[in-house]
Design a protein around this motif. Structure first.
Motif, PDB file in Angstrom:
ATOM      1  N   GLU A  79       0.807  -1.224   0.000  1.00  0.00           N
ATOM      2  CA  GLU A  79       0.000   0.000   0.000  1.00  0.00           C
ATOM      3  C   GLU A  79       0.837   1.269   0.000  1.00  0.00           C
ATOM      4  O   GLU A  79       0.388   2.312  -0.484  1.00  0.00           O
ATOM      5  N   ILE A  80       2.049   1.194   0.547  1.00  0.00           N
ATOM      6  CA  ILE A  80       2.791   2.425   0.821  1.00  0.00           C
ATOM      7  C   ILE A  80       3.778   2.813  -0.268  1.00  0.00           C
ATOM      8  O   ILE A  80       4.286   3.942  -0.269  1.00  0.00           O
ATOM      9  N   GLY A  81       4.072   1.906  -1.179  1.00  0.00           N
ATOM     10  CA  GLY A  81       4.946   2.245  -2.301  1.00  0.00           C
ATOM     11  C   GLY A  81       6.328   2.705  -1.905  1.00  0.00           C
ATOM     12  O   GLY A  81       6.928   3.539  -2.593  1.00  0.00           O
ATOM     13  N   GLY A  82       6.831   2.185  -0.793  1.00  0.00           N
ATOM     14  CA  GLY A  82       8.182   2.553  -0.369  1.00  0.00           C
ATOM     15  C   GLY A  82       8.295   3.948   0.205  1.00  0.00           C
ATOM     16  O   GLY A  82       9.405   4.431   0.464  1.00  0.00           O
ATOM     17  N   GLN A  83       7.167   4.609   0.477  1.00  0.00           N
ATOM     18  CA  GLN A  83       7.177   5.976   0.991  1.00  0.00           C
ATOM     19  C   GLN A  83       6.869   5.996   2.485  1.00  0.00           C
ATOM     20  O   GLN A  83       6.214   5.093   3.012  1.00  0.00           O
ATOM     21  N   GLU A  84       7.346   7.037   3.145  1.00  0.00           N
ATOM     22  CA  GLU A  84       7.045   7.257   4.555  1.00  0.00           C
ATOM     23  C   GLU A  84       6.107   8.452   4.701  1.00  0.00           C
ATOM     24  O   GLU A  84       6.361   9.527   4.152  1.00  0.00           O
TER      25      GLU A  84
END
Length: 461
Positions: free
Chosen positions: A179-184
């Protein structure tokens, strides 16, 4: 029924769908608050409050504290406190403190500030004021008031709810890797607020079960995540007409959002930009909680803060204990908010923010041992607090494909605390925090020792 003590000349409520009086528990709305002696008079020969006119009976040794007193954390610095009029009840309002907080946070008025015994009293009081007790059989009843939280988050929201016999609805932050696509953080990264899921949960509770979500608790920056909730996501919830309750944004760590290189002006601008306090002047359905425990380094005095519309502050004031903030706490808080102290506060925050960056680099550079990776995974979360969240991985020949290892992380946590003298926090049982240790930013020397001891524990376990 109007809120007792509230001036009738209040601006129209915004957003239009929010009516604070309909959200407050009826018995609280009808409450006639206890009127204490200091509400009437605070000067003159005070013979109205049954205080001890002879003063306190604490004897301080002329040679300083005894060994027994020292072991009880009594130091020579207590002399200033003992010189205060401790035999008198404190001011129940503390207007000078509220004025300085309103100025620091750019609020319309000190009337937008409420003070409590730490943020925990504020959180508990909000539930007591707005949420009717009762959870039904196995917590699955219909027609009840509830709160909504977003795990992983601060544990006291659930504790306060249970103490007050209130049901809890949980809508997880985004934690799934797909769900997060490697993003914070941000709108859709790790530990971001899933607004669609939140809306679906509220609709399910209210339309299908007949329950009412009275409070939504958002922790920003999060604990244990260190991640800011996207401001536009907060506004979207505040503007959503289906939700008639209040949104509480817990900002215990908000002052750490900048970098170690910001000057005073940039630091203040960055905090103001990221803080939901900027919403208080417009939105009547938001409460922002803050504290002097974290960035101000005053955890021991227990002063919590709520920033909110005037009607909400008034109902909180009507419900609180008469003299909830002690005289020593008020004395130290006022000094901490002086211009001179705020200069030191900004300097200390800059130092901690710079140390956070250094600690992250040190954790990421823990070396290999005989070509075997020691199993330190990525730093996850937004790193907008005075701590970092580091993953401990399986111990193997290569980091490639290794998974978070909560069992190993817990062993390392215990080894550090019980044998190495370094106490961090195990968070591997929190949603999305598998294998995680939360490490508070210490002094430069403490950080260096923590990294070295962690390296040793990783080699051994």
């Amino acid at each position: 029924m109007p809120i007792l003590g509230l001036s009738p000349n209040q601006p129209p409520s915004y957003p239009e769908h929010f009516d604070v009086e309909s959200v407050i528990r009826p018995n609280i709305l009808a409450l006639h608050p206890y009127r204490c002696a200091r509400d009437d008079y605070s000067e003159g020969i005070l013979l109205d409050a049954n205080e001890n006119a002879l003063g306190h009976s604490i004897v301080q040794s002329s040679n300083g504290p005894t060994s027994e007193e020292s072991s009880s954390s009594i130091t020579p610095g207590i002399k200033d406190t003992l010189s205060l009029p401790l035999h008198r009840y404190p001011d129940p309002v503390h207007l000078p403190i509220k004025e300085r907080i309103a100025s620091l946070r750019s609020l319309p008025s000190p009337e937008n500030v409420f003070l409590g015994v730490g943020s925990d009293e504020v959180l508990d009081l909000l539930i007591r004021v707005f949420v009717q007790p009762g959870v039904g059989p196995d917590g699955q009843g219909r027609g009840y008031d509830k709160i909504l939280i977003t795990p992983p988050t601060y544990g006291m929201y659930s504790v306060c709810a249970q103490v007050n016999d209130v049901g809890v609805v949980k809508v997880p932050l985004r934690v799934k890797e797909e769900e997060i696509g490697g993003q914070e953080g941000g709108k859709t990264g790790r530990f971001s607020l899933d607004v669609d899921a939140l809306k679906a949960a509220v609709i399910h509770e209210q339309r299908e079960l007949g329950n009412i979500i009275k409070i939504i608790f958002l922790c920003s920056p999060g604990n244990p995540t260190g991640t800011l909730i996207d401001p536009d996501s907060v506004k979207e919830v505040l503007e959503w007409s289906e939700f008639k309750g209040i949104v509480v944004v817990d900002e215990a760590y908000i002052d750490f959002v900048g970098s170690g290189e910001d000057d005073d002006v940039k630091m203040d601008e960055e905090i103001k930009k990221k803080s939901a306090a900027s919403l208080v002047g417009k939105y009547h359905n938001v409460v922002v909680t803050q504290t002097l425990s974290k960035s101000f380094g005053l955890a021991g005095i227990r002063l919590g803060i709520a920033l909110a519309s005037v009607p909400i502050v008034q109902i909180l004031s009507n419900t609180k204990a008469p003299y909830n903030v002690s005289l020593p706490t008020a004395y130290l808080a006022l000094k901490a908010l002086s211009p001179e102290s705020l200069n030191l506060w900004r300097s200390n925050v800059r130092t901690l923010n710079a140390s956070r960056i250094s600690l992250i680099h040190s954790l990421q550079n823990i070396p290999k041992q005989n070509d075997n990776e020691l199993g330190v995974g990525p730093i996850i979360g937004g790193n907008n607090a005075n701590f970092v969240l580091v993953r401990i991985l399986e111990k193997a020949k290569s980091d490639k494909g290794k998974k978070p290892d909560s069992a190993r992380a817990q062993k390392i946590y215990k080894r550090l605390a019980e044998q190495m003298g370094v106490v961090v926090r195990y968070r591997g049982n929190e949603l999305g925090c598998d294998g995680c240790l939360r490490i508070t930013i210490g002094t430069e020397e403490e950080n260096a020792t923590a990294v070295e001891k962690l390296r040793e524990a990783l080699k051994e376990l």
